[in-house]
Design a protein around this motif. Structure first.
Motif, PDB file in Angstrom:
ATOM      1  N   ASP A  77       0.842  -1.200   0.000  1.00  0.00           N
ATOM      2  CA  ASP A  77       0.000   0.000   0.000  1.00  0.00           C
ATOM      3  C   ASP A  77       0.877   1.251   0.000  1.00  0.00           C
ATOM      4  N   PRO A  78       0.601   2.219  -0.884  1.00  0.00           N
ATOM      5  CA  PRO A  78       1.460   3.409  -0.962  1.00  0.00           C
ATOM      6  C   PRO A  78       1.515   4.225   0.316  1.00  0.00           C
ATOM      7  N   VAL A  79       0.409   4.291   1.070  1.00  0.00           N
ATOM      8  CA  VAL A  79       0.438   5.037   2.331  1.00  0.00           C
ATOM      9  C   VAL A  79       1.329   4.320   3.340  1.00  0.00           C
ATOM     10  N   ASP A  80       1.254   2.985   3.383  1.00  0.00           N
ATOM     11  CA  ASP A  80       2.165   2.221   4.236  1.00  0.00           C
ATOM     12  C   ASP A  80       3.610   2.470   3.829  1.00  0.00           C
ATOM     13  N   ARG A  81       3.836   2.543   2.523  1.00  0.00           N
ATOM     14  CA  ARG A  81       5.195   2.790   2.039  1.00  0.00           C
ATOM     15  C   ARG A  81       5.682   4.176   2.452  1.00  0.00           C
ATOM     16  N   LEU A  82       4.816   5.157   2.381  1.00  0.00           N
ATOM     17  CA  LEU A  82       5.211   6.501   2.807  1.00  0.00           C
ATOM     18  C   LEU A  82       5.529   6.540   4.296  1.00  0.00           C
ATOM     19  N   ARG A  83       4.672   5.924   5.072  1.00  0.00           N
ATOM     20  CA  ARG A  83       4.882   5.921   6.523  1.00  0.00           C
ATOM     21  C   ARG A  83       6.164   5.170   6.892  1.00  0.00           C
ATOM     22  N   GLU A  84       6.316   3.979   6.328  1.00  0.00           N
ATOM     23  CA  GLU A  84       7.498   3.181   6.633  1.00  0.00           C
ATOM     24  C   GLU A  84       8.753   3.778   5.992  1.00  0.00           C
ATOM     25  N   GLY A  85       8.570   4.430   4.844  1.00  0.00           N
ATOM     26  CA  GLY A  85       9.707   5.108   4.216  1.00  0.00           C
ATOM     27  C   GLY A  85      10.228   6.231   5.080  1.00  0.00           C
ATOM     28  N   LEU A  86       9.315   6.984   5.700  1.00  0.00           N
ATOM     29  CA  LEU A  86       9.724   8.057   6.607  1.00  0.00           C
ATOM     30  C   LEU A  86      10.468   7.473   7.808  1.00  0.00           C
ATOM     31  N   ARG A  87       9.942   6.378   8.333  1.00  0.00           N
ATOM     32  CA  ARG A  87      10.582   5.714   9.471  1.00  0.00           C
ATOM     33  C   ARG A  87      11.993   5.236   9.080  1.00  0.00           C
ATOM     34  N   ARG A 124      17.380   8.278  -8.024  1.00  0.00           N
ATOM     35  CA  ARG A 124      16.722   6.984  -7.892  1.00  0.00           C
ATOM     36  C   ARG A 124      16.000   6.877  -6.559  1.00  0.00           C
ATOM     37  N   TYR A 125      16.600   7.423  -5.517  1.00  0.00           N
ATOM     38  CA  TYR A 125      15.948   7.389  -4.206  1.00  0.00           C
ATOM     39  C   TYR A 125      14.681   8.241  -4.221  1.00  0.00           C
ATOM     40  N   GLU A 126      14.789   9.449  -4.770  1.00  0.00           N
ATOM     41  CA  GLU A 126      13.625  10.330  -4.814  1.00  0.00           C
ATOM     42  C   GLU A 126      12.524   9.757  -5.696  1.00  0.00           C
ATOM     43  N   ALA A 127      12.904   8.957  -6.694  1.00  0.00           N
ATOM     44  CA  ALA A 127      11.901   8.332  -7.570  1.00  0.00           C
ATOM     45  C   ALA A 127      11.005   7.375  -6.789  1.00  0.00           C
ATOM     46  N   HIS A 128      11.562   6.692  -5.792  1.00  0.00           N
ATOM     47  CA  HIS A 128      10.731   5.836  -4.935  1.00  0.00           C
ATOM     48  C   HIS A 128       9.649   6.682  -4.263  1.00  0.00           C
ATOM     49  N   TRP A 129      10.060   7.812  -3.705  1.00  0.00           N
ATOM     50  CA  TRP A 129       9.114   8.674  -3.007  1.00  0.00           C
ATOM     51  C   TRP A 129       8.073   9.259  -3.961  1.00  0.00           C
ATOM     52  N   ARG A 130       8.515   9.657  -5.125  1.00  0.00           N
ATOM     53  CA  ARG A 130       7.563  10.190  -6.102  1.00  0.00           C
ATOM     54  C   ARG A 130       6.521   9.141  -6.474  1.00  0.00           C
ATOM     55  N   LYS A 131       6.974   7.913  -6.671  1.00  0.00           N
ATOM     56  CA  LYS A 131       6.059   6.817  -7.007  1.00  0.00           C
ATOM     57  C   LYS A 131       5.050   6.586  -5.886  1.00  0.00           C
ATOM     58  N   TRP A 132       5.520   6.503  -4.642  1.00  0.00           N
ATOM     59  CA  TRP A 132       4.616   6.252  -3.518  1.00  0.00           C
ATOM     60  C   TRP A 132       3.601   7.384  -3.369  1.00  0.00           C
ATOM     61  N   ILE A 133       4.057   8.619  -3.526  1.00  0.00           N
ATOM     62  CA  ILE A 133       3.162   9.772  -3.393  1.00  0.00           C
ATOM     63  C   ILE A 133       2.105   9.767  -4.494  1.00  0.00           C
ATOM     64  N   GLU A 134       2.535   9.558  -5.735  1.00  0.00           N
ATOM     65  CA  GLU A 134       1.597   9.573  -6.861  1.00  0.00           C
ATOM     66  C   GLU A 134       0.605   8.421  -6.771  1.00  0.00           C
ATOM     67  N   GLU A 135       1.065   7.258  -6.318  1.00  0.00           N
ATOM     68  CA  GLU A 135       0.147   6.121  -6.155  1.00  0.00           C
ATOM     69  C   GLU A 135      -0.847   6.400  -5.025  1.00  0.00           C
ATOM     70  N   GLY A 136      -0.379   7.054  -3.965  1.00  0.00           N
ATOM     71  CA  GLY A 136      -1.291   7.417  -2.880  1.00  0.00           C
ATOM     72  C   GLY A 136      -2.353   8.393  -3.337  1.00  0.00           C
ATOM     73  N   MET A 137      -1.953   9.335  -4.183  1.00  0.00           N
ATOM     74  CA  MET A 137      -2.927  10.280  -4.740  1.00  0.00           C
ATOM     75  C   MET A 137      -3.906   9.568  -5.659  1.00  0.00           C
ATOM     76  N   VAL A 142      -4.015  10.141  -0.459  1.00  0.00           N
ATOM     77  CA  VAL A 142      -3.124  11.287  -0.286  1.00  0.00           C
ATOM     78  C   VAL A 142      -3.729  12.471  -1.017  1.00  0.00           C
ATOM     79  N   ARG A 143      -3.776  13.604  -0.346  1.00  0.00           N
ATOM     80  CA  ARG A 143      -4.378  14.799  -0.918  1.00  0.00           C
ATOM     81  C   ARG A 143      -3.695  15.181  -2.230  1.00  0.00           C
ATOM     82  N   ARG A 144      -4.490  15.564  -3.221  1.00  0.00           N
ATOM     83  CA  ARG A 144      -3.954  16.009  -4.500  1.00  0.00           C
ATOM     84  C   ARG A 144      -3.152  17.290  -4.296  1.00  0.00           C
ATOM     85  N   ALA A 145      -1.897  17.246  -4.659  1.00  0.00           N
ATOM     86  CA  ALA A 145      -1.005  18.398  -4.548  1.00  0.00           C
ATOM     87  C   ALA A 145       0.170  18.133  -5.480  1.00  0.00           C
ATOM     88  N   ASP A 146       1.047  19.104  -5.602  1.00  0.00           N
ATOM     89  CA  ASP A 146       2.236  18.908  -6.421  1.00  0.00           C
ATOM     90  C   ASP A 146       3.108  17.853  -5.741  1.00  0.00           C
TER      91      ASP A 146
END
Length: 202
Positions: A77-87, A124-137, A142-146
């Motif tokens: 799940d992208p939200v799980d990935r964002l949360r665990e990615g932050l951790r 490459r690292y930031e691409a992981h985050w971009r993917k998780w954010i866009e999938e969450g949106m 995840v709220r629609r934003a830039d």
């Protein structure tokens, strides 16, 4: 526990000094003194001071990439990935404070070819985050934003932890990540008209 090799001692000294004084503010002689070796002995292990900077910056880059790959393989799940990615990101910063600081601030002092290697790993690292954010949106969690600003917000907060985190302090890296996650994911507002207007929800 085996005694660190002379190369490891030199790298540890360079990490401390580059983190504290910056790459350009550190001399080879200072690294030698910090490592407890003669200046000439350094050149049995390196060709230049830049060799040390590259190795330390690459160490930081690989630690972050490894953490992102682990998150991606374990969580779907992208939200799980964002949360665990932050951790995971905060854990890397906490465990490798000196390398992380050098990776954040000193890598641009590298020569062109080496800087491109580190830039590629950062991308490459930031691409992981971009993917998780866009999938969450895309799935509506995840709220629609830039996406760029969402990523900058999350990682900027996490990156700054090295400035004040101390091992054995009141909060573990996981505690810190959880506090930040709750605030960042839910926001600090409670429906104030100014915030709603800014987000187009008025």
């Amino acid at each position: 526990m085996p005694r660190p090799s002379q190369k490891d001692q030199i790298l540890a000294a360079a990490r401390r000094l580059f983190s504290d004084k910056g790459y350009h503010g550190t001399t080879i002689r200072e690294i030698a003194v910090e490592a407890g070796v003669l200046s000439g002995s350094l050149y049995a292990h390196i060709d230049s001071k830049e060799d040390l900077l590259f190795e330390i910056a690459d160490e930081g880059a690989e630690a972050f990439l490894l953490s992102a790959r682990a998150v991606e393989s374990k969580w779907q799940d992208p939200v799980d990935r964002l949360r665990e990615g932050l951790r995971a990101h905060i854990r890397v910063v906490a465990d490798k404070q000196e390398s992380a600081k050098v990776f954040f601030h000193e890598w641009r002092a590298l020569s062109d070819d080496r800087r491109k290697v580190i830039q590629s790993k950062r991308d490459r690292y930031e691409a992981h985050w971009r993917k998780w954010i866009e999938e969450g949106m895309a799935q509506g969690d995840v709220r629609r934003a830039d996406p760029k600003f969402v990523r900058l917000c999350l990682l900027s907060v996490a990156n700054w932890v090295y400035q004040w985190y101390r091992p054995g302090g009141e909060f573990t890296p996981e505690d810190i990540a959880e506090h930040f996650w709750v605030l960042l994911f839910n926001g600090i507002g409670t429906g104030h008209p100014a915030a709603c207007e800014l987000l187009g929800e008025a």
